[in-house]
Enzyme design. Sequence first.
Site, mmCIF file in Angstrom:
data_model
loop_
_atom_site.group_PDB
_atom_site.id
_atom_site.type_symbol
_atom_site.label_atom_id
_atom_site.label_comp_id
_atom_site.label_asym_id
_atom_site.label_seq_id
_atom_site.Cartn_x
_atom_site.Cartn_y
_atom_site.Cartn_z
ATOM 1 N N HIS A 75 63.591 -50.514 67.465
ATOM 2 C CA HIS A 75 63.724 -50.019 69.111
ATOM 3 C C HIS A 75 62.910 -51.076 69.804
ATOM 4 O O HIS A 75 63.636 -51.286 70.715
ATOM 5 C CB HIS A 75 62.947 -48.556 68.969
ATOM 6 C CG HIS A 75 63.840 -47.589 68.187
ATOM 7 N ND1 HIS A 75 62.957 -46.793 67.197
ATOM 8 C CD2 HIS A 75 64.844 -47.194 67.978
ATOM 9 C CE1 HIS A 75 63.652 -46.025 66.828
ATOM 10 N NE2 HIS A 75 65.007 -46.229 67.160
ATOM 11 N N LYS A 108 64.708 -28.278 66.664
ATOM 12 C CA LYS A 108 64.405 -29.371 65.636
ATOM 13 C C LYS A 108 62.714 -29.390 65.410
ATOM 14 O O LYS A 108 62.015 -29.401 66.348
ATOM 15 C CB LYS A 108 64.850 -30.824 66.037
ATOM 16 C CG LYS A 108 66.156 -30.991 65.594
ATOM 17 C CD LYS A 108 66.607 -32.507 65.512
ATOM 18 C CE LYS A 108 67.744 -32.881 65.011
ATOM 19 N NZ LYS A 108 68.276 -34.472 64.998
ATOM 20 N N ARG A 156 73.193 -51.284 64.426
ATOM 21 C CA ARG A 156 72.754 -51.994 63.111
ATOM 22 C C ARG A 156 73.705 -52.366 62.329
ATOM 23 O O ARG A 156 73.913 -53.546 61.955
ATOM 24 C CB ARG A 156 71.601 -51.353 62.505
ATOM 25 C CG ARG A 156 70.383 -50.708 63.299
ATOM 26 C CD ARG A 156 69.512 -49.809 62.655
ATOM 27 N NE ARG A 156 70.346 -48.455 62.758
ATOM 28 C CZ ARG A 156 69.934 -47.464 62.289
ATOM 29 N NH1 ARG A 156 68.742 -47.083 61.828
ATOM 30 N NH2 ARG A 156 70.651 -46.339 62.367
ATOM 31 N N SER A 181 64.143 -44.844 61.575
ATOM 32 C CA SER A 181 63.120 -43.866 61.575
ATOM 33 C C SER A 181 62.753 -43.157 60.499
ATOM 34 O O SER A 181 61.624 -42.718 59.938
ATOM 35 C CB SER A 181 63.104 -43.041 62.912
ATOM 36 O OG SER A 181 63.215 -43.697 64.150
#
Length: 161
Positions: free
Chosen positions: A19, A43, A93, A131
């Site tokens: 990031h 969440k 990515r 992450s």
Amino acid sequence: MQAAIAVYPGSFDPFTNGHLDIVSRSLPFFERIVVGVVWNPSKQPLFSAEERVKMIQEVCQPFGDRVVVESFTGLLVDFVETRGARIVLRGLRAVSDYEYEGQMALTNRHLRPAIETFFLMAREEVSYISSSVVRQVAMLGGDVSKLVPSIVVDRLHQRFS
Ligand code: PNS
């Protein structure tokens, strides 16, 4: 003409070196980057939106006031609009990111045709970092010091110690 503001949205749970790579490489092209930390009430993240915002603010402090960190809830396109921006930044990515990212970009374009998504290819050295992998490694006591900024390493240690 240099575009004024770009919004870089994400969960950032936690913020990784990948990031950070996207923020630092995008910054020369914009006057300001707003890092938008999504707050999804349904969440259960590892770090609260407030904790994530604080962490990212600390990490991005060297960039000065050209990087602003805020949380948002609801639609990304609404957040982008309220910040006076027309550009959403996302990192790519691998090919596996393409489907998810494409779906989001097209949905956002459907919702607000005036907003464009700009993709930046991650640097090879950080392209394997996610992450979720960081959370798992940290939870199991592995070394994440090369995967996330040192401020985040400290917070992960605190969380799992
Ligand atoms: O880091 P992530 O989890 O891949 O980021 C996803 C994020 C936050 C960019 C995406 O879930 C999002 O934009 N959420 C806000 C809700 C929204 O606007 N949904 C419609 C577009 S898919």
